[in-house]
Write an enzyme that holds these catalytic residues in place. Sequence first.
Site, short mmCIF file in Angstrom:
data_model
loop_
_atom_site.label_atom_id
_atom_site.label_comp_id
_atom_site.label_asym_id
_atom_site.label_seq_id
_atom_site.Cartn_x
_atom_site.Cartn_y
_atom_site.Cartn_z
N HIS A 116 -12.98 3.19 0.66
CA HIS A 116 -12.95 2.17 1.73
C HIS A 116 -13.64 0.89 1.28
CE1 HIS A 116 -12.75 5.27 5.29
NE2 HIS A 116 -11.55 4.86 4.97
N GLU A 170 -8.16 -5.05 5.57
CA GLU A 170 -8.07 -4.78 4.14
C GLU A 170 -6.93 -5.54 3.49
OE1 GLU A 170 -8.48 -0.80 5.70
OE2 GLU A 170 -9.16 -0.15 3.74
N ASN A 213 -12.72 -0.10 18.61
CA ASN A 213 -12.15 0.04 19.95
C ASN A 213 -12.97 0.86 20.94
OD1 ASN A 213 -9.64 -1.33 19.36
ND2 ASN A 213 -9.19 0.42 18.06
N ASN A 249 0.87 -1.19 0.00
CA ASN A 249 0.00 0.00 0.00
C ASN A 249 0.90 1.23 0.00
OD1 ASN A 249 -1.76 2.06 0.51
ND2 ASN A 249 -2.64 1.16 2.36
N ARG A 305 -2.78 -2.12 -3.25
CA ARG A 305 -3.97 -1.30 -3.00
C ARG A 305 -3.92 -0.12 -3.97
NH1 ARG A 305 -5.04 3.32 1.26
NH2 ARG A 305 -7.27 3.54 0.93
N ARG A 350 -11.38 16.02 7.97
CA ARG A 350 -12.21 16.33 6.80
C ARG A 350 -13.61 16.74 7.23
NH1 ARG A 350 -11.12 10.74 3.90
NH2 ARG A 350 -8.94 10.65 4.53
P1 ADP Z 1 -7.19 5.35 9.44
O1 ADP Z 1 -8.41 5.95 8.87
O2 ADP Z 1 -6.02 6.27 9.47
O3 ADP Z 1 -6.89 3.95 8.91
P2 ADP Z 1 -7.83 3.96 11.90
O4 ADP Z 1 -8.95 3.12 11.40
O5 ADP Z 1 -6.58 3.27 12.30
O6 ADP Z 1 -7.52 5.17 10.97
O7 ADP Z 1 -8.41 4.76 13.17
C1 ADP Z 1 -7.63 5.71 13.80
C2 ADP Z 1 -8.52 6.48 14.74
O8 ADP Z 1 -9.09 5.57 15.69
C3 ADP Z 1 -7.77 7.52 15.54
O9 ADP Z 1 -8.13 8.80 15.08
C4 ADP Z 1 -8.24 7.33 16.96
O10 ADP Z 1 -8.88 8.47 17.38
C5 ADP Z 1 -9.30 6.26 16.89
N1 ADP Z 1 -9.24 5.37 18.04
C6 ADP Z 1 -8.43 4.33 18.28
N2 ADP Z 1 -8.70 3.77 19.49
C7 ADP Z 1 -9.72 4.49 20.03
C8 ADP Z 1 -10.48 4.45 21.25
N3 ADP Z 1 -10.25 3.54 22.17
N4 ADP Z 1 -11.44 5.36 21.42
C9 ADP Z 1 -11.70 6.29 20.48
N5 ADP Z 1 -11.04 6.40 19.34
C10 ADP Z 1 -10.07 5.52 19.10
#
Ligand code: ADP
Length: 401
Positions: A179, A385, A335, A7, A90, A240
């Site tokens: 996505h 992914e 999460n 990627n 990707r 965004r």
């Molecule tokens: P990307 O779109 O960059 O792939 P991810 O899917 O890895 O992002 O998600 C990243 C986001 O997930 C971060 O902005 C973070 O705020 C959020 N995040 C991760 N763990 C938690 C949590 N326990 N509570 C709230 N937000 C979380």
Amino acid sequence: MKVLVVNCGSSSLKYQLINMESEEVLAKGLVERIGLKGSVLTHKVNGNKYVTEQDMEDHKIAIKLVLESLIDKDHGVIKDMNEISAVGHRVVHGGEKYANSVLIDAEVMKSIEDCAKLAPLHNPPNLVGINACKELMPNTPMVAVFDTAFHQTMPDYAYMYGVPYEYYKKYGIRKYGFHGTSHRFVSKAAADFLNKDVKKLKTIVCHLGNGASISAVNGGKSVDTSMGFTPLAGLMMGTRSGDIDPAVVTFLMKELNKTPEEMDAILNKKSGIAGISEISSDMRDIKKGVYEDNNDRAKLTYNMFHYRIKEYIGSYVAAMNGVDCLVFTGGIGENSNQNRHEICTDMDYLGIKIDEKKNDEAIGIDMDISAADSKVKVLVIPTNEELMIARDTKDIVTLLK
Ligand code: ADP
């Protein structure tokens, strides 16, 4: 069979080497700051991290270093590059041409290049990555897996915008959605989790990460999604804006005397969660503001984030005339029990009710968090992914034999 998943971003490269018999990740890693001072490769095997700091002028040098790490005597996982049967790339934009993943040949390269106009930040580095891999592994088959492909099944009345039709014909102005690899993986994994045929399910997938989108998946096919012509549309995201009245754009450009590029940067990099809260783009910081610091702006951001998601869920229930399954994925979706709680509160009219105890336990694992009397199944399914890209690559390459 071992498949390398790549990627490529403009200055970064993420990779995973996957053993397709067991679907086990043999090694994975990240190269950052390609073409800049201080490039670094972080290679991970079995939870151990190996960091190489070395300036890397371009993606070819970065991929060479990745391949060397994979065959390294100490921390390598294969003996020889020939053990890599195929590479899955990707690719962000496949336009209207690709509704599925494809084997990369000269025509596919040309099409990815043609789509660069629609994704100027993403497709060019994707191409650079493909070219670099082809040079280093000229005999290894390569497959392109497009972020837009899954959403090509949207009906025309869902993907068209109400602007003059000639702009669609001339410039490809329409909703594409992104996505897609995640929405496809998660909607199928949800059906498997429930032991149901995906063809018989109406599913809404909430991919909530730094970038965020929702999709309506009817019978395994995407029928609508919140991102649009670009990944700027839909939900409010880390930086965004998501959906706004388009007249705001022209108003601000005039008022602030901004160029299109400057306006683009405001909407993509300075808006959303970061722009409203003026605290951070990271949901964890917003939650701290809400639950620990009693910060009003964090509360507003938090409420806006959830309200928009609720609106989309409601509209997709209407679009599909029902929903069987609501799925959360992405960093926030996987999460954060608090965000899921907020989204699912007061949704019982739509048949959505969660079990708070199960919701609290579901952190980064596949889990059913619905209440016993919830009409709609509510699930947490971590996205993958890379695995989806590797599976497509394996399927396409297997057909070649
Ligand atoms: P990307 O779109 O960059 O792939 P991810 O899917 O890895 O992002 O998600 C990243 C986001 O997930 C971060 O902005 C973070 O705020 C959020 N995040 C991760 N763990 C938690 C949590 N326990 N509570 C709230 N937000 C979380």
